[in-house]
Scaffold this motif. Structure first.
Motif, PDB file in Angstrom:
ATOM      1  N   PHE A   1       0.814  -1.101  -0.005  1.00  0.00           N
ATOM      2  CA  PHE A   1       0.091  -0.098   0.008  1.00  0.00           C
ATOM      3  C   PHE A   1       0.801   1.187   0.224  1.00  0.00           C
ATOM      4  O   PHE A   1       1.976   1.285   0.507  1.00  0.00           O
ATOM      5  N   ASP A   2       0.297   2.324  -0.587  1.00  0.00           N
ATOM      6  CA  ASP A   2       1.131   3.598  -0.682  1.00  0.00           C
ATOM      7  C   ASP A   2       1.042   4.442   0.491  1.00  0.00           C
ATOM      8  O   ASP A   2       0.400   5.334   0.704  1.00  0.00           O
ATOM      9  N   VAL A   3       1.479   3.789   1.669  1.00  0.00           N
ATOM     10  CA  VAL A   3       1.671   4.532   3.027  1.00  0.00           C
ATOM     11  C   VAL A   3       3.203   4.721   3.170  1.00  0.00           C
ATOM     12  O   VAL A   3       3.931   4.466   2.678  1.00  0.00           O
ATOM     13  N   GLY A   4       3.554   5.155   4.761  1.00  0.00           N
ATOM     14  CA  GLY A   4       4.733   5.668   4.678  1.00  0.00           C
ATOM     15  C   GLY A   4       5.646   4.234   5.196  1.00  0.00           C
ATOM     16  O   GLY A   4       5.124   3.446   5.217  1.00  0.00           O
ATOM     17  N   GLN A   5       6.955   4.764   5.630  1.00  0.00           N
ATOM     18  CA  GLN A   5       7.827   3.872   5.847  1.00  0.00           C
ATOM     19  C   GLN A   5       8.259   3.531   7.171  1.00  0.00           C
ATOM     20  O   GLN A   5       9.284   3.112   7.549  1.00  0.00           O
ATOM     21  N   ALA A   6       7.405   4.295   8.187  1.00  0.00           N
ATOM     22  CA  ALA A   6       8.141   4.140   9.531  1.00  0.00           C
ATOM     23  C   ALA A   6       6.983   4.042  10.299  1.00  0.00           C
ATOM     24  O   ALA A   6       5.672   4.208   9.877  1.00  0.00           O
ATOM     25  N   ALA A   7       7.117   3.515  11.541  1.00  0.00           N
ATOM     26  CA  ALA A   7       6.149   3.299  12.641  1.00  0.00           C
ATOM     27  C   ALA A   7       6.887   3.464  13.910  1.00  0.00           C
ATOM     28  O   ALA A   7       7.892   3.335  14.163  1.00  0.00           O
ATOM     29  N   VAL A   8       6.002   3.755  14.864  1.00  0.00           N
ATOM     30  CA  VAL A   8       6.410   3.977  16.296  1.00  0.00           C
ATOM     31  C   VAL A   8       5.821   2.499  17.038  1.00  0.00           C
ATOM     32  O   VAL A   8       4.452   2.428  17.121  1.00  0.00           O
ATOM     33  N   VAL A   9       6.575   1.906  17.696  1.00  0.00           N
ATOM     34  CA  VAL A   9       6.170   0.503  18.212  1.00  0.00           C
ATOM     35  C   VAL A   9       6.480   0.225  19.687  1.00  0.00           C
ATOM     36  O   VAL A   9       7.789   0.738  19.835  1.00  0.00           O
ATOM     37  N   ALA A  10       5.837  -0.228  20.556  1.00  0.00           N
ATOM     38  CA  ALA A  10       6.093  -0.627  21.811  1.00  0.00           C
ATOM     39  C   ALA A  10       5.812  -2.063  22.048  1.00  0.00           C
ATOM     40  O   ALA A  10       4.519  -2.322  22.123  1.00  0.00           O
ATOM     41  N   GLY A  11       6.727  -2.798  22.112  1.00  0.00           N
ATOM     42  CA  GLY A  11       6.461  -4.428  22.316  1.00  0.00           C
ATOM     43  C   GLY A  11       5.854  -4.931  21.010  1.00  0.00           C
ATOM     44  O   GLY A  11       6.104  -4.620  19.864  1.00  0.00           O
ATOM     45  N   GLU A  12       4.354  -5.412  21.192  1.00  0.00           N
ATOM     46  CA  GLU A  12       3.601  -5.825  20.208  1.00  0.00           C
ATOM     47  C   GLU A  12       2.584  -4.779  19.907  1.00  0.00           C
ATOM     48  O   GLU A  12       1.597  -5.044  18.946  1.00  0.00           O
TER      49      GLU A  12
END
Length: 282
Positions: A168-179
């Protein structure tokens, strides 16, 4: 294999990246010419430019590149997507159906159409990662700190989630904490996503300390054409990640630009954040 004796054409957009690429090419003693984009290229690069074009002057750009006959065209730096009406006029000027169709799609689709147009006119297009590999983050720890076990789980979750979103045409980053996925980058970019994460990464109900092991994960999409959108971080990314409560940042080794690398690593060390390059799936 490109002819090393023929110059590259560096198409300089906005930001500091074109200057960094030019410096890398200078260090490598690689000949190049600069095509500045009016209204976007920074002043220092405009002074060095061999020619200046308007963003939507497609015929003029093709005419200059034909005259230069570069070994390859290297786009570097950002531009703001013009209005659909302006794009339509520019596309009609070259009667390119792919660009016309791309108006209904996302930025990736539009940029792919532009690259295809250059290739159709006999130009090879190379990405920054191919001509200035010294600007990319390497595999492993880049600063003083290592991720702890909770952060390692966050990295694994972020990698799996971003891989699943790749079609999908979304970004390349995420903020994640554990699962737990706290925020995913959209069209607003990494900085604004981190601002959202800063507000969301509190418990309960927006109060309390950030979740332990929170990590910013930034990777290219599976199959991403890195000539179009190479992931990048810099000192500002580090500051925003720290403000969002992140314990560190994980980037795709060999696939992510580290802008002002010394300052970026120093900022991570000063903030107590780890900075690590992880392998990218082929």
């Amino acid at each position: 294999m490109i002819d090393p004796a023929r110059p590259l054409a560096l198409v300089a957009g906005a930001g500091h990246l074109p200057e960094l690429v030019a410096a890398s090419l200078d260090r490598a003693r690689r000949p190049f010419r600069i095509l500045a984009v009016r209204g976007f290229t920074e002043r220092a690069m405009r002074r060095r430019a061999d020619a200046v074009v308007d963003l939507l002057d497609i015929p003029g750009t093709l005419r200059i590149l034909k005259e230069w006959a570069p070994a390859a065209v290297v786009p570097a730096g950002g531009v703001t997507r013009p209005s659909p009406a302006a794009l339509l006029n520019a596309a009609h000027a070259v009667r390119n159906r792919d660009i016309l169709k791309s108006l209904a799609g996302g930025d990736d689709r539009l940029l792919r159409a532009v690259l295809s147009l250059l290739e159709e006119n006999g130009h090879r297009v190379l990405g920054v990662h191919e001509v200035a590999p010294d600007l990319l983050g390497r595999l492993g720890r880049l600063g003083r700190f290592e991720p702890e076990s909770d952060a390692t789980l966050s990295i694994a979750t972020g990698r799996a989630m971003l891989a699943a979103l790749s079609p999908f045409d979304v970004g390349q980053a995420a903020v994640v904490a554990g699962e737990r996925v706290i925020a995913v980058e959209g069209p607003e970019g990494t900085d604004r996503m981190l601002a959202r994460a800063r507000a969301l990464n509190r418990k309960p109900f927006g109060r309390g300390a950030p979740a332990k092991g929170t990590v910013l994960v930034k990777l290219p999409k599976l199959g991403q054409d890195l000539r179009i959108d190479l992931p990048a971080i810099g000192p500002r990314t580090v500051r925003r990640a720290a403000e969002a409560g992140c314990a560190g940042i994980a980037i795709g080794a060999g696939h992510t630009l580290v802008i002002d690398a010394e300052r970026t690593v120093a900022a991570a060390d000063a903030a107590g954040l780890f900075l690590i390059g992880v392998e990218v799936a082929p």
